[in-house]
Design a protein around this motif. Sequence first.
Motif, PDB file in Angstrom:
ATOM      1  N   THR A  32     105.363 -34.732 -33.722  1.00 50.18           N
ATOM      2  CA  THR A  32     104.121 -34.323 -33.052  1.00 50.18           C
ATOM      3  C   THR A  32     103.009 -35.343 -33.360  1.00 50.18           C
ATOM      4  O   THR A  32     102.022 -35.417 -32.643  1.00 50.18           O
ATOM      5  CB  THR A  32     103.673 -32.917 -33.510  1.00 50.18           C
ATOM      6  OG1 THR A  32     103.701 -32.882 -34.943  1.00 50.18           O
ATOM      7  CG2 THR A  32     104.586 -31.838 -32.964  1.00 50.18           C
ATOM      8  N   ASN A  91     103.186 -26.143 -32.081  1.00 44.14           N
ATOM      9  CA  ASN A  91     103.222 -27.606 -31.888  1.00 44.14           C
ATOM     10  C   ASN A  91     103.080 -27.964 -30.404  1.00 44.14           C
ATOM     11  O   ASN A  91     102.416 -28.936 -30.055  1.00 44.14           O
ATOM     12  CB  ASN A  91     104.526 -28.190 -32.427  1.00 44.14           C
ATOM     13  CG  ASN A  91     104.621 -28.075 -33.928  1.00 44.14           C
ATOM     14  OD1 ASN A  91     103.603 -28.142 -34.614  1.00 44.14           O
ATOM     15  ND2 ASN A  91     105.825 -27.890 -34.453  1.00 44.14           N
ATOM     16  N   GLY A 137      99.524 -27.676 -29.587  1.00 45.75           N
ATOM     17  CA  GLY A 137      98.814 -28.773 -30.264  1.00 45.75           C
ATOM     18  C   GLY A 137      98.983 -30.113 -29.554  1.00 45.75           C
ATOM     19  O   GLY A 137      98.060 -30.928 -29.532  1.00 45.75           O
ATOM     20  N   THR A 138     100.155 -30.330 -28.969  1.00 41.44           N
ATOM     21  CA  THR A 138     100.377 -31.630 -28.307  1.00 41.44           C
ATOM     22  C   THR A 138      99.782 -31.656 -26.892  1.00 41.44           C
ATOM     23  O   THR A 138      99.687 -32.723 -26.289  1.00 41.44           O
ATOM     24  CB  THR A 138     101.882 -31.977 -28.233  1.00 41.44           C
ATOM     25  OG1 THR A 138     102.570 -30.901 -27.590  1.00 41.44           O
ATOM     26  CG2 THR A 138     102.469 -32.232 -29.604  1.00 41.44           C
ATOM     27  N   LEU A 157      96.618 -30.443 -26.323  1.00 41.26           N
ATOM     28  CA  LEU A 157      95.172 -30.656 -26.515  1.00 41.26           C
ATOM     29  C   LEU A 157      94.701 -32.090 -26.220  1.00 41.26           C
ATOM     30  O   LEU A 157      93.705 -32.278 -25.527  1.00 41.26           O
ATOM     31  CB  LEU A 157      94.778 -30.288 -27.946  1.00 41.26           C
ATOM     32  CG  LEU A 157      94.218 -28.899 -28.193  1.00 41.26           C
ATOM     33  CD1 LEU A 157      93.748 -28.802 -29.639  1.00 41.26           C
ATOM     34  CD2 LEU A 157      93.062 -28.604 -27.251  1.00 41.26           C
ATOM     35  N   SER A 182      91.549 -34.825 -35.725  1.00 39.34           N
ATOM     36  CA  SER A 182      92.684 -35.118 -36.627  1.00 39.34           C
ATOM     37  C   SER A 182      92.176 -35.508 -37.987  1.00 39.34           C
ATOM     38  O   SER A 182      92.729 -35.119 -39.011  1.00 39.34           O
ATOM     39  CB  SER A 182      93.531 -36.304 -36.167  1.00 39.34           C
ATOM     40  OG  SER A 182      93.850 -36.254 -34.876  1.00 39.34           O
TER      41      SER A 182
END
Length: 271
Positions: A150, A244, A247-248, A250, A263
């Motif tokens: 990720t 995940n 999250g990927t 975004l 991050s």
Amino acid sequence: MTPENLPPIALVTGASSGIGYEISKELANKGFNLILVARREERLKELKNYLESEFGAKAYYLKKDLSELNSANELHQEVLSLLDELNYENLDVLVNNAGVGDLCKFEESSIEKLETMINLNILSLSKLSRLFLDSIQKSKDGAIINIASTAAFQALPQMAVYAATKAYVLSFSEAIAEEMKNSKSKVKVICICPGITESEFQVRADMSDLKINKQFVASSEAVAKYTVKSLEKGKTTAVHGIINKIGTLLPRLLPRSAIARMSNSVMNKIT
Ligand SMILES: NC(=O)c1ccc[n+]([C@@H]2O[C@H](COP(=O)([O-])OP(=O)(O)OC[C@H]3O[C@@H](n4cnc5c(N)ncnc54)[C@H](OP(=O)(O)O)[C@@H]3O)[C@@H](O)[C@H]2O)c1
């Protein structure tokens, strides 16, 4: 094509622990014979014995340091000789799993670790994909599985080089997957993107002290099962786990600078 009476055969790099170890077990369970590669020979030998006794698979192992510059070429030659000896006409599946990370501010990072990461995570993975492609193209179900992360989807302060190597793996895999879809051989190229996973990775990458909620940590076994399912489904890019996956997504919605800042603050919180 390999004679009908021989099961398909897969090569797994980084088979001596973690995700690669578990992928080898999953593939053996699905009827594959295995070629296991890593540096720790004793671990590979134990795994070979386990795969043979537990699943009735045939397993072979080759000790190789894939961060060394000529190692991919050497491994290719050794594997072709082994396949020949075993009457295999081709390799069916290549799993480019071996990889290392390094948690460290860039200004404090070691050149040696940086070289190892780039040689192993990028150079060897690309060379092995190219070198074995001709052989895999002869298989009726040929596939290359690349293990990214990720971390591939956004810049990751304190793991800048590692995340960049995984961004390479993702971009490279998606590009060649598309080429293969349009080629005669139809080799499947699959890029697996695990999130944080329990394995030896954290110790090696100096990440053991990270403050991470256990509920966000997957087991290597779960990632391996997901990898083999993704192979069966013929997915191209497969992100493991719902959190995940979200999250990927975004980074596609927000400006890149905002994502890098986010991050950075996450990394500051957990380190
Ligand atoms: N664990 C995570 O949180 C996580 C998350 C996302 C992605 N990933 C990726 O998943 C892959 C597998 O990692 P893992 O989590 O299973 O970690 P791991 O338990 O540390 O396994 C790494 C494997 O790579 C091998 N390896 C390391 N350096 C090597 C070298 N120079 N030459 C040949 N083999 C080498 C190791 O074997 P030897 O030491 O015996 O050589 C080991 O078998 C990596 O590509 C990693 O980037 C991991």
